[in-house]
Scaffold this motif. Structure first.
Motif, PDB file in Angstrom:
ATOM      1  N   ASN A  30       3.518   9.490 -10.171  1.00  0.00           N
ATOM      2  CA  ASN A  30       1.611  10.331  -9.985  1.00  0.00           C
ATOM      3  C   ASN A  30       1.770   9.037  -7.885  1.00  0.00           C
ATOM      4  OD1 ASN A  30       1.291  12.588 -10.735  1.00  0.00           O
ATOM      5  ND2 ASN A  30       0.605  11.371 -12.428  1.00  0.00           N
ATOM      6  N   ASN A  31       2.071   7.888  -8.396  1.00  0.00           N
ATOM      7  CA  ASN A  31       2.036   6.878  -6.913  1.00  0.00           C
ATOM      8  C   ASN A  31       3.225   6.854  -5.740  1.00  0.00           C
ATOM      9  OD1 ASN A  31       1.518   4.917  -5.635  1.00  0.00           O
ATOM     10  ND2 ASN A  31       2.090   3.379  -7.330  1.00  0.00           N
ATOM     11  N   PRO A  32       2.397   7.264  -4.671  1.00  0.00           N
ATOM     12  CA  PRO A  32       3.260   7.709  -3.082  1.00  0.00           C
ATOM     13  C   PRO A  32       3.007   6.031  -2.931  1.00  0.00           C
ATOM     14  CG  PRO A  32       1.452   8.608  -3.048  1.00  0.00           C
ATOM     15  CD  PRO A  32       0.915   8.050  -4.266  1.00  0.00           C
ATOM     16  N   THR A  33       2.511   5.420  -3.129  1.00  0.00           N
ATOM     17  CA  THR A  33       2.555   4.090  -2.610  1.00  0.00           C
ATOM     18  C   THR A  33       2.660   2.516  -2.718  1.00  0.00           C
ATOM     19  OG1 THR A  33       0.241   4.538  -1.751  1.00  0.00           O
ATOM     20  CG2 THR A  33       0.841   2.406  -1.209  1.00  0.00           C
ATOM     21  N   VAL A  34       3.920   2.136  -1.859  1.00  0.00           N
ATOM     22  CA  VAL A  34       4.101   0.509  -2.038  1.00  0.00           C
ATOM     23  C   VAL A  34       3.827   0.052  -1.543  1.00  0.00           C
ATOM     24  CG1 VAL A  34       6.458   1.414  -0.138  1.00  0.00           C
ATOM     25  CG2 VAL A  34       6.713  -0.174  -2.316  1.00  0.00           C
ATOM     26  N   PRO A  61      15.399   6.177   5.465  1.00  0.00           N
ATOM     27  CA  PRO A  61      16.325   6.445   5.435  1.00  0.00           C
ATOM     28  C   PRO A  61      17.770   7.466   5.866  1.00  0.00           C
ATOM     29  CG  PRO A  61      15.490   6.647   2.664  1.00  0.00           C
ATOM     30  CD  PRO A  61      14.031   6.296   4.132  1.00  0.00           C
ATOM     31  N   ASP A  62      16.210   7.966   6.740  1.00  0.00           N
ATOM     32  CA  ASP A  62      16.841   8.736   8.076  1.00  0.00           C
ATOM     33  C   ASP A  62      17.057   7.995   9.113  1.00  0.00           C
ATOM     34  OD1 ASP A  62      14.530   8.348   9.022  1.00  0.00           O
ATOM     35  OD2 ASP A  62      13.837  10.412   8.971  1.00  0.00           O
ATOM     36  N   LEU A  63      16.952   6.801   8.845  1.00  0.00           N
ATOM     37  CA  LEU A  63      17.432   5.709   9.810  1.00  0.00           C
ATOM     38  C   LEU A  63      16.837   5.860  11.066  1.00  0.00           C
ATOM     39  CD1 LEU A  63      20.815   5.081   8.951  1.00  0.00           C
ATOM     40  CD2 LEU A  63      19.156   4.372   8.309  1.00  0.00           C
ATOM     41  N   THR A  64      15.851   7.128  11.316  1.00  0.00           N
ATOM     42  CA  THR A  64      15.043   7.061  12.774  1.00  0.00           C
ATOM     43  C   THR A  64      13.601   6.699  13.012  1.00  0.00           C
ATOM     44  OG1 THR A  64      15.180   9.138  12.555  1.00  0.00           O
ATOM     45  CG2 THR A  64      17.021   8.622  13.670  1.00  0.00           C
ATOM     46  N   SER A  65      13.782   7.817  11.539  1.00  0.00           N
ATOM     47  CA  SER A  65      11.832   6.893  11.412  1.00  0.00           C
ATOM     48  C   SER A  65      11.068   5.848  11.034  1.00  0.00           C
ATOM     49  CB  SER A  65      11.310   8.302  10.535  1.00  0.00           C
ATOM     50  OG  SER A  65      11.846   9.048  10.624  1.00  0.00           O
ATOM     51  N   VAL A  67       8.484   3.704   8.910  1.00  0.00           N
ATOM     52  CA  VAL A  67       7.652   4.252   8.045  1.00  0.00           C
ATOM     53  C   VAL A  67       6.058   3.097   7.804  1.00  0.00           C
ATOM     54  CG1 VAL A  67       9.070   5.451   6.870  1.00  0.00           C
ATOM     55  CG2 VAL A  67       8.551   3.137   6.361  1.00  0.00           C
ATOM     56  N   SER A  68       6.657   1.322   8.770  1.00  0.00           N
ATOM     57  CA  SER A  68       5.559   0.843   8.845  1.00  0.00           C
ATOM     58  C   SER A  68       5.310  -0.150   9.662  1.00  0.00           C
ATOM     59  CB  SER A  68       5.102   0.057   7.424  1.00  0.00           C
ATOM     60  OG  SER A  68       4.676  -0.732   7.182  1.00  0.00           O
ATOM     61  N   LEU A  69       5.133  -0.361  10.640  1.00  0.00           N
ATOM     62  CA  LEU A  69       5.366  -1.419  11.732  1.00  0.00           C
ATOM     63  C   LEU A  69       4.363  -2.626  11.748  1.00  0.00           C
ATOM     64  CD1 LEU A  69       6.997  -1.720  14.230  1.00  0.00           C
ATOM     65  CD2 LEU A  69       5.461  -1.060  15.660  1.00  0.00           C
ATOM     66  N   ALA A  70       5.044  -3.846  10.735  1.00  0.00           N
ATOM     67  CA  ALA A  70       3.661  -5.301  11.295  1.00  0.00           C
ATOM     68  C   ALA A  70       3.245  -5.490  12.817  1.00  0.00           C
ATOM     69  CB  ALA A  70       4.589  -5.961  10.741  1.00  0.00           C
ATOM     70  N   ASP A  71       2.111  -6.035  13.321  1.00  0.00           N
ATOM     71  CA  ASP A  71       1.934  -6.397  14.295  1.00  0.00           C
ATOM     72  C   ASP A  71       2.801  -7.357  14.846  1.00  0.00           C
ATOM     73  OD1 ASP A  71      -0.489  -5.237  14.113  1.00  0.00           O
ATOM     74  OD2 ASP A  71      -1.617  -6.519  13.979  1.00  0.00           O
ATOM     75  N   LYS A 100       7.374   8.418   2.058  1.00  0.00           N
ATOM     76  CA  LYS A 100       7.357  10.562   1.680  1.00  0.00           C
ATOM     77  C   LYS A 100       9.038  10.761   1.791  1.00  0.00           C
ATOM     78  CE  LYS A 100       4.217  10.739   5.637  1.00  0.00           C
ATOM     79  NZ  LYS A 100       3.375  10.596   6.921  1.00  0.00           N
ATOM     80  N   GLN A 101      10.140   9.749   2.199  1.00  0.00           N
ATOM     81  CA  GLN A 101      11.695   9.503   1.651  1.00  0.00           C
ATOM     82  C   GLN A 101      11.756   8.776   0.752  1.00  0.00           C
ATOM     83  OE1 GLN A 101      13.793   9.924   5.252  1.00  0.00           O
ATOM     84  NE2 GLN A 101      15.189  11.203   4.670  1.00  0.00           N
TER      85      GLN A 101
END
Length: 126
Positions: A30-34, A61-65, A67-71, A100-101
């Motif tokens: 039930n945990n969606p957060t990594v 995994p889709d190699l385009t999205s 999901v997280s961007l550091a400053d 999400k994936q």
């Protein structure tokens, strides 16, 4: 570039210790957060006192999205021991995002806008 559960930085000498180096993360049902931390080590064999920018991101995994961007982080290579040795720089980056994936994500390091290295991290449900 290494992914780990956490880092400990020694006071006085700025040496990191990586705790639980990761190649995969198992999410609770039930945990969606990594959450994880990366340690990026850069070396430059030439004498270089110019400013640089390092930016890390995690790609789905889709190699385009993204999901997280550091400053972006601006730095100058250090020469603590001797200027005869390659310049060095270390950066720790904490990532927290909602998955999400499931599957192989890619942690990428860009130096001055150019992809320099990337490592996979596999995320799945336990």
């Amino acid at each position: 570039l290494v992914a780990c559960e956490s880092l400990i930085w020694e006071k006085g000498n700025d040496l990191p210790t990586a705790i639980r180096v990761l190649a995969a993360i198992l999410l609770a049902p039930n945990n969606p957060t990594v959450r994880f931390t990366t340690l990026t080590l850069l070396h430059n064999p030439s004498f270089d006192y110019f400013p640089h920018t390092l930016q890390l991101q995690v790609i789905a995994p889709d190699l385009t999205s993204i999901v997280s961007l550091a400053d972006p982080y601006r730095f100058v290579y250090g020469y603590k021991i001797t200027q005869a040795a390659p310049g060095g720089f270390m950066l720790s980056t904490a990532f927290t995002f909602t998955v999400k994936q499931l599957g192989t994500h890619w942690i990428q390091a860009y130096l001055d806008g150019e992809l320099k290295t990337q490592i996979p991290i596999f995320i799945q449900r336990a």
